[in-house]
Design an enzyme around this catalytic site. Structure first.
Site, PDB file in Angstrom:
ATOM      1  N   HIS A 150     -16.671  15.185  18.674  1.00 42.50           N
ATOM      2  CA  HIS A 150     -17.600  14.121  18.275  1.00 42.50           C
ATOM      3  C   HIS A 150     -18.240  13.409  19.476  1.00 42.50           C
ATOM      4  O   HIS A 150     -19.252  12.723  19.313  1.00 42.50           O
ATOM      5  CB  HIS A 150     -16.890  13.073  17.415  1.00 42.50           C
ATOM      6  CG  HIS A 150     -16.428  13.582  16.079  1.00 42.50           C
ATOM      7  ND1 HIS A 150     -17.274  14.227  15.204  1.00 42.50           N
ATOM      8  CD2 HIS A 150     -15.205  13.561  15.485  1.00 42.50           C
ATOM      9  CE1 HIS A 150     -16.591  14.574  14.111  1.00 42.50           C
ATOM     10  NE2 HIS A 150     -15.335  14.188  14.263  1.00 42.50           N
ATOM     11  N   ASP A 187     -13.540  22.429  12.263  1.00 36.69           N
ATOM     12  CA  ASP A 187     -13.012  21.114  11.899  1.00 36.69           C
ATOM     13  C   ASP A 187     -13.749  20.638  10.636  1.00 36.69           C
ATOM     14  O   ASP A 187     -14.921  20.959  10.448  1.00 36.69           O
ATOM     15  CB  ASP A 187     -13.241  20.149  13.060  1.00 36.69           C
ATOM     16  CG  ASP A 187     -12.560  18.813  12.883  1.00 36.69           C
ATOM     17  OD1 ASP A 187     -11.511  18.598  13.513  1.00 36.69           O
ATOM     18  OD2 ASP A 187     -13.086  17.974  12.117  1.00 36.69           O
ATOM     19  N   HIS A 189     -14.897  17.917   9.953  1.00 38.96           N
ATOM     20  CA  HIS A 189     -15.979  16.978  10.271  1.00 38.96           C
ATOM     21  C   HIS A 189     -17.025  17.678  11.137  1.00 38.96           C
ATOM     22  O   HIS A 189     -16.708  18.618  11.875  1.00 38.96           O
ATOM     23  CB  HIS A 189     -15.393  15.754  10.977  1.00 38.96           C
ATOM     24  CG  HIS A 189     -14.277  15.121  10.210  1.00 38.96           C
ATOM     25  ND1 HIS A 189     -12.945  15.189  10.606  1.00 38.96           N
ATOM     26  CD2 HIS A 189     -14.290  14.463   9.021  1.00 38.96           C
ATOM     27  CE1 HIS A 189     -12.189  14.571   9.710  1.00 38.96           C
ATOM     28  NE2 HIS A 189     -12.978  14.127   8.730  1.00 38.96           N
ATOM     29  N   ASP A 275      -8.034  19.849   9.780  1.00 36.61           N
ATOM     30  CA  ASP A 275      -8.251  18.816   8.770  1.00 36.61           C
ATOM     31  C   ASP A 275      -9.086  19.316   7.589  1.00 36.61           C
ATOM     32  O   ASP A 275      -9.423  18.523   6.703  1.00 36.61           O
ATOM     33  CB  ASP A 275      -8.874  17.550   9.384  1.00 36.61           C
ATOM     34  CG  ASP A 275      -9.968  17.848  10.384  1.00 36.61           C
ATOM     35  OD1 ASP A 275     -10.438  19.000  10.430  1.00 36.61           O
ATOM     36  OD2 ASP A 275     -10.362  16.924  11.127  1.00 36.61           O
TER      37      ASP A 275
END
Ligand SMILES: [Zn+2]
Length: 387
Positions: A150, A187, A189, A275
């Site tokens: 991120h 991931d 996200h 995740d």
């Protein structure tokens, strides 16, 4: 008959300092506020998930199949190829405070000394990629922390301080023969930071499979497809919440693998987040440990087919302390071609949850992303590496 090279030459990066990065007391995501009834507890990005992965690798015997790579801190030059001076100084100054601080967005806590641990994480991935570039190993897993995907050039966010994958890519392009690099981010996200850093260049292809509009908000749509010279070299598959094994398999078959085939990278880097598992508190996807093993095998096959087996997985998210270790074990079993016998003890429970067929709304998103694959050109003029 000798086994394929990747079965015997898989690197592994880990260091106890990675679990000493202190995300401090939280109520999951937010600071505790006892007066308001918000009880102190653990931060989601908690050391135990990573520690339990390492310990399961050791207990299962898988560690014996891995070549240990010793991490070292990334240098100012290496970090500076990706991050602004302002951001590096922000992390350093926050880290000097006895009480720690935050990486940039108010949700990325760091403790005293976390700056040095973040440098060690980035440097650990650099060492893994270097060992691959030198041909000492062909593949590897960097169980590094804090995570990175991120983080943008100028800010940390989403628990990420420095963008480990981007730093390793810019090092590879500056200091090794690995110039054409593909990132597959699994991931749950969106890999927004990595995408932003390489948005304008065809030298790095970013592919992100993630839960639609999860984190960051309103990020990772198929319309984000690169710009300028990099137009077509950012691919996003924003999978609807609830996507399971078959939806992810369709996304791999229709988008990620064909994109890699067209791009023909020198090495594949994977932002590996666990995740997207069916038990994760910060995602609503439905992958099982078995599915993570299958995805890894598909990526490994692509690496074998396209770039001499060269593939490096960098640890990102994954917040179920009980389940993440089994997802990681399945991934490492696939990567090394070994079976430990420590199979997913929850498989009989979660398999039924995750086994929905590909549903029409999931297929529509994947098909939309698949139409963009043809924008990737197989050969581009060589461009000098940045430094
Ligand atoms: Zn994540």
């Amino acid at each position: 008959m000798p086994p394929p090279t990747h079965l015997t030459e898989t690197g592994y990066v880990y260091h106890p300092l990675f679990v000493w990065h202190d995300t401090r007391t939280h109520a999951g995501l937010i600071p505790p506020h006892p007066v308001a009834g918000v009880q102190p507890g653990a931060h989601y990005e908690h050391p135990d998930t990573k520690r339990r992965i390492h310990e399961l690798l050791e207990v299962s015997g898988l560690l014996d199949h891995l070549v240990r790579i010793t991490p070292r801190p990334a240098t100012d030059l290496e970090v500076g190829r990706v991050h602004t001076r302002r951001h590096v100084e922000h992390i350093r100054s926050q880290s000097l405070r006895a009480e720690g601080g935050d990486a940039g967005d108010g949700h990325s806590p760091l403790g005293h000394g976390s700056y040095d641990i973040a440098l060690l994480a980035a440097g650990g991935l650099i060492e893994l990629v270097d060992a691959i570039a030198r041909g000492e190993i062909t593949s590897g897993y960097a169980l590094i922390r804090p995570p990175g995907h991120h983080a943008t050039a100028d800010a940390g966010m989403g628990f990420c301080l420095f963008n480990n994958v981007a730093i390793a890519i810019q090092h590879a392009r500056a200091a090794t023969d690995l110039r054409r690099i593909a990132v597959v981010d699994i991931d749950v996200h969106h890999g927004n930071g990595t995408q932003a850093i390489f948005y304008d260049t065809p030298d790095v292809l970013t592919i992100s499979l993630h839960q639609a509009n999860c984190f960051p908000p309103n990020s990772g749509w198929t319309t984000e497809n690169g710009s300028g010279a990099g137009a077509g070299y950012a691919l996003n598959v924003p999978l609807p919440p609830g996507t399971g094994v078959h939806g992810y398999r369709y996304a791999m078959d229709q988008v990620a693998l064909p994109a890699l085939d067209r791009y023909q990278p020198d090495v594949i880097l994977v932002s590996c987040g666990f995740d997207a598992s069916v038990l994760d508190p910060l995602g609503r996807q439905m992958l099982t440990a078995t599915a993570y093993g299958d995805i890894t095998r598909h990526l490994l096959d692509a690496a074998d087919r396209l770039c001499g087996g060269r593939i490096a997985l960098a640890h990102e998210g994954g917040y179920s302390p009980d389940y993440v270790p089994f997802c990681a074990l399945a991934t490492l079993e696939a990567l090394t071609g070994t079976t430990t016998g420590n199979t997913d003890p929850l498989a009989h429970i979660v398999a039924g949850w995750a086994n929905d067929p590909l549903l029409p709304h999931q297929k529509a998103v994947v098909d939309e992303a698949a139409r963009l694959v043809e924008r990737i050109r197989t050969a581009t003029p060589a461009t000098p590496a940045t430094s």
